[in-house]
Scaffold this motif. Structure first.
Motif, mmCIF file in Angstrom:
data_model
loop_
_atom_site.group_PDB
_atom_site.id
_atom_site.type_symbol
_atom_site.label_atom_id
_atom_site.label_comp_id
_atom_site.label_asym_id
_atom_site.label_seq_id
_atom_site.Cartn_x
_atom_site.Cartn_y
_atom_site.Cartn_z
ATOM 1 N N CYS A 58 -29.750 -20.039 27.429
ATOM 2 C CA CYS A 58 -28.345 -20.439 27.520
ATOM 3 C C CYS A 58 -27.912 -21.212 26.276
ATOM 4 N N PRO A 59 -26.643 -21.082 25.842
ATOM 5 C CA PRO A 59 -26.121 -21.937 24.777
ATOM 6 C C PRO A 59 -26.214 -23.403 25.178
ATOM 7 N N ASP A 60 -26.577 -24.253 24.238
ATOM 8 C CA ASP A 60 -26.801 -25.675 24.546
ATOM 9 C C ASP A 60 -26.329 -26.510 23.367
ATOM 10 N N ILE A 61 -25.479 -27.494 23.637
ATOM 11 C CA ILE A 61 -24.999 -28.356 22.552
ATOM 12 C C ILE A 61 -25.785 -29.656 22.466
ATOM 13 N N GLY A 62 -26.874 -29.756 23.233
ATOM 14 C CA GLY A 62 -27.778 -30.898 23.114
ATOM 15 C C GLY A 62 -27.178 -32.195 23.617
ATOM 16 N N SER A 63 -27.413 -33.262 22.872
ATOM 17 C CA SER A 63 -27.017 -34.601 23.312
ATOM 18 C C SER A 63 -25.513 -34.789 23.345
ATOM 19 N N LEU A 64 -24.741 -33.905 22.724
ATOM 20 C CA LEU A 64 -23.288 -34.035 22.762
ATOM 21 C C LEU A 64 -22.758 -33.923 24.183
ATOM 22 N N PRO A 120 -33.704 -38.082 33.808
ATOM 23 C CA PRO A 120 -33.450 -36.756 34.400
ATOM 24 C C PRO A 120 -32.815 -35.769 33.428
ATOM 25 N N ARG A 121 -32.010 -36.267 32.461
ATOM 26 C CA ARG A 121 -31.368 -35.368 31.505
ATOM 27 C C ARG A 121 -32.297 -34.984 30.358
ATOM 28 N N GLY A 122 -33.467 -35.600 30.283
ATOM 29 C CA GLY A 122 -34.401 -35.296 29.204
ATOM 30 C C GLY A 122 -34.630 -36.493 28.306
ATOM 31 N N ASP A 123 -35.641 -36.385 27.443
ATOM 32 C CA ASP A 123 -36.034 -37.484 26.559
ATOM 33 C C ASP A 123 -36.193 -36.967 25.140
ATOM 34 N N ALA A 124 -35.777 -37.780 24.171
ATOM 35 C CA ALA A 124 -35.814 -37.378 22.764
ATOM 36 C C ALA A 124 -37.206 -37.597 22.187
ATOM 37 N N LEU A 125 -37.743 -36.577 21.541
ATOM 38 C CA LEU A 125 -39.054 -36.687 20.906
ATOM 39 C C LEU A 125 -38.961 -37.455 19.591
ATOM 40 N N ILE A 126 -37.838 -37.308 18.886
ATOM 41 C CA ILE A 126 -37.613 -38.030 17.629
ATOM 42 C C ILE A 126 -36.327 -38.826 17.778
ATOM 43 N N CYS A 127 -36.408 -40.135 17.627
ATOM 44 C CA CYS A 127 -35.238 -40.981 17.868
ATOM 45 C C CYS A 127 -35.299 -42.214 16.966
ATOM 46 N N PHE A 128 -34.242 -42.438 16.204
ATOM 47 C CA PHE A 128 -34.185 -43.587 15.300
ATOM 48 C C PHE A 128 -32.843 -44.302 15.442
ATOM 49 N N ASP A 129 -32.443 -44.592 16.668
ATOM 50 C CA ASP A 129 -31.149 -45.222 16.874
ATOM 51 C C ASP A 129 -31.204 -46.743 16.805
ATOM 52 N N LYS A 130 -32.390 -47.307 16.614
ATOM 53 C CA LYS A 130 -32.531 -48.757 16.496
ATOM 54 C C LYS A 130 -33.102 -49.102 15.124
ATOM 55 N N PRO A 131 -32.632 -50.197 14.506
ATOM 56 C CA PRO A 131 -33.147 -50.574 13.185
ATOM 57 C C PRO A 131 -34.663 -50.767 13.169
ATOM 58 N N ALA A 132 -35.221 -51.191 14.307
ATOM 59 C CA ALA A 132 -36.665 -51.432 14.350
ATOM 60 C C ALA A 132 -37.462 -50.152 14.192
ATOM 61 N N PHE A 133 -36.845 -48.992 14.459
ATOM 62 C CA PHE A 133 -37.539 -47.719 14.348
ATOM 63 C C PHE A 133 -37.422 -47.117 12.945
ATOM 64 N N CYS A 134 -36.656 -47.740 12.076
ATOM 65 C CA CYS A 134 -36.435 -47.206 10.735
ATOM 66 C C CYS A 134 -37.356 -47.876 9.725
ATOM 67 N N SER A 135 -37.513 -47.256 8.572
ATOM 68 C CA SER A 135 -38.411 -47.800 7.556
ATOM 69 C C SER A 135 -37.947 -47.394 6.166
ATOM 70 N N TYR A 136 -38.379 -48.153 5.161
ATOM 71 C CA TYR A 136 -38.114 -47.847 3.748
ATOM 72 C C TYR A 136 -36.611 -47.711 3.446
ATOM 73 N N GLY A 137 -35.787 -48.398 4.216
ATOM 74 C CA GLY A 137 -34.367 -48.350 3.968
ATOM 75 C C GLY A 137 -33.698 -47.059 4.362
ATOM 76 N N LEU A 138 -34.413 -46.181 5.034
ATOM 77 C CA LEU A 138 -33.845 -44.896 5.454
ATOM 78 C C LEU A 138 -33.049 -45.069 6.737
#
Length: 597
Positions: free
Chosen positions: A50-56, A194-212
């Motif tokens: 099925c077509p899926d727009i993901g987290s949107l 129930p809606r699913g879980d993100a395998l890659i997620c960087f929505d918090k500053p603590a999860f980021c590195s090297y200024g990225l």
């Protein structure tokens, strides 16, 4: 890990185009070619692409198209989501006549009311997914859908800049990384959303590195991650949950075609013993068949730890992934890969370290499931109807290192011994003796102690049965207390409180303060015995054990010594039970022979 999942999707032909997801659809609204509503077809089992727009779709203004919840397609009041759904369907109708028929049906108030009433009559919930069929053709499978969706979905994607380009972690090719990745389903039973879980997620500053910022921390292309997602979703469907964790595992490549034994044409569920009735030709489906069989074999590997049963040798390479959900994110607790030869050797070692005589002394303990072993690490309760809920809440942090120790042949955490000893002490203090008047420590808890001592403290003198030549006096102190308990049982079979219930915990922790008192009590028990031969046998055994203990009795015992004490007590109890059964068998045989004479 991402590359291994990506390769698995390609080998198993699980690849979905970017912007698609496999979904089950609870019900289809059936229309005729002239737009008349003719009924509801119930499904809910067959997966559709099925077509899926993901987290949107998690927001308030957008929904998935063609396949959505009843509450979106037939809202109580018009909403941004329902308008978005109908606008998308209308746009598809410019290219696909069947979609135009569906739009007209939704715009017709009477037809719309009839469809909503039919769904309610079939007890379709507002949260169930529905879609359309026109003249027995599924709307999601119309040929025009794929070309339309490939163009239509790009309006929701933020245009990437050349300066944002980077190498994809999965393929190594230059790409504009995805801003967000679609969630993976299948972790709801282990803490996931129930809606699913993100395998890659960087929505918090603590999860980021090297200024990225955000996705730049782990850049992946949309096409490559689509394959990772479908592979993980497929594996999660059959992955067994245990103590708040899902065990995902797979095989790296097909078996050689020159294997002498032909593969069976029928393969059942990857994680159950049920066989699938659908057959496929061995020639056309060979590569896929061997991969499915490999998944079954890989599953038997993990299941062997759960069930306690050994497995046969297998070639090639395995991957094991332990996952749970946490606040909408996939929590990777452990990722393991390697050759089966090493894994099989470590499993064989696990079974060897677990070997322990049963409480009756008639043979080794039978294999038990890993869940049953983990239950022995929970605090003991007389009535525990929600023990598996407790496993999920209390042991996720301990299950991972335990599983790592099993598959890598390493030591167990100290908390394993602490929990096992706590359960044994609680049992010996509060549990009533069995019908023979005996109270023996829980065998599975003793197995935990045995493995912990062998691996973490390099205890090389532990055997499956009582070892009279063990060099540590604490081991023999536990055995002596077991003899004292058996002696009291023979002398006073109906005593209200046994020496075990009164003194086991204190003897295990401070033997010097207790052992003298137990020895004094044993003299009265020996005198009480009417059978002189039995009294002499007990006295001789106590003398032999005393010689093993020596002159110095420890004052306070640390965790390893407490574990040795418990094992010495348990194994001596098993030895005494074996001797008692032998005496009873001999007595019965003699009586039978006397009657025959």
């Amino acid at each position: 890990m991402l590359r291994a999942l990506y390769d698995y999707a390609k080998r198993m032909d699980l690849v979905l185009p970017a912007g698609y997801a496999e979904k089950t659809i609870k019900a289809f609204l059936c229309l005729t070619g002239d737009g008349r509503f003719v009924g509801v077809r119930i499904d809910g089992v067959t997966p559709f692409r099925c077509p899926d727009i993901g987290s949107l779709a998690n927001g308030t203004d957008k929904s998935n198209l063609l396949v959505e919840k009843v509450s979106v397609v037939f809202p109580a009041e018009p909403s941004p989501k329902s308008r978005f759904f109908r606008e998308g369907l209308k746009d598809l109708g410019t290219q696909e006549p069947l979609a135009e028929i569906c739009c007209k049906a939704l715009d017709d108030p009477q037809c719309c009311a009839d469809m909503a009433a039919a769904l309610e009559q079939h007890k379709i919930k507002s949260s169930d997914r529905i879609s359309f069929m026109v003249d027995n053709i599924y709307l999601v499978e119309c040929p025009a859908v794929e070309a339309w969706w490939e163009t239509y979905r790009h309006q929701f994607q933020k245009p990437g800049q050349a300066k944002d380009a980077s190498l994809c972690l999965i393929t190594g090719q230059t790409t504009i990384p995805m801003a967000t990745v679609p969630p993976n389903a299948g972790l709801a039973v282990v803490g996931g959303h129930p809606r699913g879980d993100a395998l890659i997620c960087f929505d918090k500053p603590a999860f980021c590195s090297y200024g990225l910022k955000k996705s730049a921390n782990a850049p992946v292309s949309e096409e490559a991650f689509a394959q990772v997602k479908v592979a993980l979703d497929t594996l999660l469907k059959d992955a067994p949950p245990l103590a708040g964790i899902k065990f995902v595992h797979w095989y790296d490549k097909p078996l050689p075609k020159q294997l002498p034994d032909p593969l069976p044409p029928i393969f059942g569920s990857l994680l159950s013993d049920e066989e699938d009735e659908e057959e496929s030709g061995p020639e056309e489906e060979y590569d896929r068949a061997v991969m499915v069989q490999a998944r079954r074999d890989a599953d038997s590997l993990v299941r062997s730890v759960e069930s306690g049963q050994a497995v046969a040798d297998l070639p090639n390479r395995y991957y094991i992934l332990l996952l749970s959900g946490a606040n909408g994110r996939v929590l990777v607790r452990q990722f393991t890969q390697g050759s089966y030869e090493e894994l099989k050797a470590n499993l064989d070692r696990w079974y060897a370290d677990l070997r322990l005589v049963n409480a009756s002394g008639t043979g080794d303990l039978k294999p038990v499931k890993l869940a049953a072993r983990l239950i022995r690490l929970l605090k003991r309760q007389n009535s525990d109807k929600k023990v598996f809920d407790r496993l999920q809440k209390e042991l996720p942090g301990l299950t991972t290192p335990v599983f790592y120790a099993i598959i890598h042949g390493t030591g167990l955490p100290d908390s394993v011994a602490v929990r096992a000893l706590q359960r044994i002490r609680s049992q010996m203090r509060t549990e009533d003796p069995d019908r023979n008047g005996q109270l023996v420590p829980d065998p599975i808890s003793c197995q935990w102690l045995k493995v912990w001592l062998i691996r973490t403290h390099k205890e090389a003198n532990l055997m499956s049965e009582y070892n009279p030549n063990h060099p540590n006096p604490v081991y023999h102190i536990g055995a002596m207390v077991a003899v004292y308990a058996e002696l009291q049982r023979r002398a006073y079979p109906n005593v209200n409180v046994t020496v075990v219930q009164r003194f086991f915990a204190s003897a295990q922790q401070t033997p010097a303060l207790v052992l003298g008192r137990l020895a004094k009590m044993s003299t009265h028990h020996l005198a009480k015995l009417e059978n002189k031969a039995a009294a002499d046998a007990y006295a001789s055994r106590l003398a032999d054990i005393s010689a093993c203990i020596g002159d110095q009795i420890p004052t306070v015992l640390a965790l390893p010594e407490q574990s040795l004490f418990a094992l010495g007590y348990y194994q001596m109890s098993a030895a005494l039970n074996s001797e008692r059964r032998a005496r009873l068998t001999k007595k019965a045989t003699n009586e039978k022979d006397h009657e025959e004479e």
